[in-house]
Design a protein around this motif. Sequence first.
Motif, short mmCIF file in Angstrom:
data_model
loop_
_atom_site.label_atom_id
_atom_site.label_comp_id
_atom_site.label_asym_id
_atom_site.label_seq_id
_atom_site.Cartn_x
_atom_site.Cartn_y
_atom_site.Cartn_z
N GLY A 26 0.80 -1.22 0.00
CA GLY A 26 0.00 0.00 0.00
C GLY A 26 0.82 1.27 0.00
O GLY A 26 0.50 2.24 -0.70
N ILE A 27 1.89 1.28 0.76
CA ILE A 27 2.67 2.51 0.87
C ILE A 27 3.73 2.59 -0.23
O ILE A 27 3.80 3.59 -0.94
N SER A 28 4.53 1.56 -0.39
CA SER A 28 5.64 1.64 -1.34
C SER A 28 5.20 1.59 -2.80
O SER A 28 5.82 2.23 -3.64
N PHE A 29 4.14 0.85 -3.07
CA PHE A 29 3.76 0.67 -4.46
C PHE A 29 2.47 1.39 -4.86
O PHE A 29 2.08 1.37 -6.01
N LEU A 30 1.80 2.02 -3.89
CA LEU A 30 0.59 2.75 -4.21
C LEU A 30 0.71 4.22 -3.78
O LEU A 30 0.68 5.12 -4.61
N GLU A 31 0.88 4.45 -2.48
CA GLU A 31 0.92 5.82 -1.97
C GLU A 31 2.11 6.60 -2.49
O GLU A 31 1.97 7.72 -2.96
N PRO A 33 4.21 6.43 -5.20
CA PRO A 33 4.21 6.98 -6.56
C PRO A 33 3.00 7.88 -6.85
O PRO A 33 3.12 8.84 -7.62
N LEU A 34 1.85 7.59 -6.23
CA LEU A 34 0.65 8.36 -6.55
C LEU A 34 0.64 9.75 -5.93
O LEU A 34 0.00 10.65 -6.47
N LYS A 35 1.34 9.95 -4.82
CA LYS A 35 1.27 11.26 -4.16
C LYS A 35 1.74 12.38 -5.08
O LYS A 35 1.26 13.50 -5.01
N PHE A 36 2.67 12.09 -5.98
CA PHE A 36 3.19 13.12 -6.87
C PHE A 36 2.23 13.42 -8.03
O PHE A 36 2.46 14.36 -8.78
N THR A 37 1.17 12.64 -8.18
CA THR A 37 0.18 12.92 -9.22
C THR A 37 -0.98 13.76 -8.69
O THR A 37 -1.83 14.19 -9.47
N ALA A 38 -1.00 13.97 -7.38
CA ALA A 38 -2.08 14.77 -6.78
C ALA A 38 -1.91 16.24 -7.17
O ALA A 38 -0.78 16.73 -7.29
N PRO A 39 -3.04 16.95 -7.36
CA PRO A 39 -2.94 18.37 -7.71
C PRO A 39 -2.24 19.16 -6.59
O PRO A 39 -2.43 18.88 -5.42
N HIS A 40 -1.40 20.09 -6.99
CA HIS A 40 -0.73 21.03 -6.08
C HIS A 40 0.34 20.39 -5.20
O HIS A 40 0.81 21.04 -4.26
N LEU A 47 8.32 15.18 -0.97
CA LEU A 47 9.47 14.64 -0.23
C LEU A 47 9.24 14.71 1.28
O LEU A 47 9.57 13.77 2.01
N GLY A 48 8.69 15.82 1.73
CA GLY A 48 8.41 15.96 3.16
C GLY A 48 7.42 14.92 3.65
O GLY A 48 7.63 14.29 4.69
N ILE A 49 6.36 14.71 2.88
CA ILE A 49 5.37 13.68 3.23
C ILE A 49 6.02 12.30 3.19
O ILE A 49 5.84 11.49 4.10
N GLY A 50 6.78 12.04 2.15
CA GLY A 50 7.44 10.74 2.00
C GLY A 50 8.37 10.42 3.16
O GLY A 50 8.40 9.28 3.65
N ARG A 51 9.13 11.40 3.61
CA ARG A 51 10.05 11.17 4.73
C ARG A 51 9.28 10.77 5.99
O ARG A 51 9.68 9.84 6.69
N ILE A 52 8.17 11.43 6.25
CA ILE A 52 7.36 11.12 7.44
C ILE A 52 6.73 9.73 7.31
O ILE A 52 6.77 8.92 8.23
N VAL A 53 6.15 9.46 6.14
CA VAL A 53 5.46 8.19 5.92
C VAL A 53 6.44 7.02 5.99
O VAL A 53 6.17 6.01 6.66
N ILE A 126 13.67 0.37 -4.22
CA ILE A 126 12.51 -0.24 -4.89
C ILE A 126 12.77 -1.74 -5.15
O ILE A 126 11.88 -2.57 -4.92
N GLY A 127 13.98 -2.07 -5.58
CA GLY A 127 14.32 -3.48 -5.80
C GLY A 127 14.20 -4.28 -4.52
O GLY A 127 13.65 -5.39 -4.52
#
Length: 165
Positions: A26-31, A33-40, A47-53, A126-127
């Motif tokens: 859910g996090i590595s393969f869904l959240e 990559p998808l977070k960067f497709t969200a508007p704004h 990066l900030g969100i990714g570091r926390i998650v 990722i590998g």
Amino acid sequence: MPRAQSPTGSLLLVLSLFVWAGLVAGISFLEAPLKFTAPHITVPLGLGIGRIVFAALNKLELALCATALLCAAVRRAPANVWAALSLLVTVLLLQTLWLLPALDLRATALLAGHPPLPGHLHKTYIGLEVVKLITLLLAGSWSFQWAARTPHPSHAEAHLHHHLA
């Protein structure tokens, strides 16, 4: 009921492996990559969100790994489960002690406006996530099959054993 005969450890082993697999998927393969497709969502915000998650995910993974190891030890899991657990520990330690800190330094540099250093850290991460997810699914399946075959005393047998012991 003797602890070594309790099915609880087997069930907790299976549960910890499949919950861990779900978190990674859910996090590595869904959240991620998808977070960067969200508007704004800007690169610094992503990066900030990714570091926390990923810091939170890593703490959960360490707890789930410890749970799986403890349950496998208590229930005396078979060799194939231990082999998978050994690979999982290796991957998790590589990520915890090397890759996540290195990626965090890279993100900090990017956020400070420095160009990223060339490297393959993300591809390596990722590998390892792919290896980890496949191994978690295998270990969970093997643990489930083993737990389903392992005889557990009935409540009456356990009660009788307890009184005779």
